[in-house]
Design a protein around this motif. Structure first.
Motif, short mmCIF file in Angstrom:
data_model
loop_
_atom_site.label_atom_id
_atom_site.label_comp_id
_atom_site.label_asym_id
_atom_site.label_seq_id
_atom_site.Cartn_x
_atom_site.Cartn_y
_atom_site.Cartn_z
N ILE A 42 94.93 141.29 88.99
CA ILE A 42 95.90 140.22 88.75
C ILE A 42 96.48 140.34 87.34
O ILE A 42 97.69 140.21 87.14
CB ILE A 42 95.26 138.83 88.98
CG1 ILE A 42 94.91 138.66 90.46
CG2 ILE A 42 96.19 137.72 88.51
CD1 ILE A 42 94.06 137.45 90.76
N ALA A 43 95.61 140.62 86.36
CA ALA A 43 96.07 140.79 84.98
C ALA A 43 97.03 141.97 84.88
O ALA A 43 98.08 141.88 84.23
CB ALA A 43 94.89 140.99 84.04
N ALA A 44 96.69 143.08 85.53
CA ALA A 44 97.56 144.25 85.50
C ALA A 44 98.90 143.96 86.17
O ALA A 44 99.96 144.41 85.70
CB ALA A 44 96.87 145.43 86.18
N GLU A 45 98.87 143.22 87.25
CA GLU A 45 100.11 142.84 87.94
C GLU A 45 101.01 142.03 87.01
O GLU A 45 102.24 142.20 87.01
CB GLU A 45 99.78 142.03 89.19
CG GLU A 45 100.98 141.60 89.99
CD GLU A 45 100.62 140.76 91.20
OE1 GLU A 45 101.49 140.01 91.67
OE2 GLU A 45 99.46 140.84 91.68
N SER A 46 100.42 141.18 86.18
CA SER A 46 101.21 140.33 85.28
C SER A 46 101.81 141.13 84.13
O SER A 46 102.71 140.65 83.45
CB SER A 46 100.36 139.20 84.72
OG SER A 46 99.45 139.68 83.76
#
Length: 96
Positions: A42-46
């Motif tokens: 999720i962090a990488a997606e953001s």
């Protein structure tokens, strides 16, 4: 019994603030436990170009502050991995 204006529930007690009966509801709290891998994803997606953190947070049902925290943790983890990789390369170079 009076209607509590903030919670839309009935409380058994006077309007002076004291409650003579309190019901405890058992069961899941609604919190979701996410794995480290899921948080990192999720962090990488953001971090993708043009993506807003609030959109990613809404998509996954979390707050944007959680995403910001996961991004910070991901950066710290990547820095540690990079340093470990550099140390390992130096050590291997010395072993030649």
């Amino acid at each position: 019994m009076g209607l509590d204006s903030k919670k839309d529930v009935y409380l058994d007690g006077s309007s002076a603030g004291s409650v003579s009966r309190l019901e405890i509801l058992e069961g899941p709290s609604g919190r979701r436990v996410r794995s480290e891998a899921e948080r990192a994803r999720i962090a990488a997606e953001s971090l993708s170009p043009g993506v807003q953190v609030s959109e990613v947070a809404r998509k996954h049902g979390v707050t944007r502050w959680q995403v910001y925290d996961w991004r910070r943790r991901l950066r710290v983890c990547c820095r540690r991995a990079r340093r470990l990789h550099q140390r390992l390369r130096r050590w291997l170079w010395k072993m030649r």
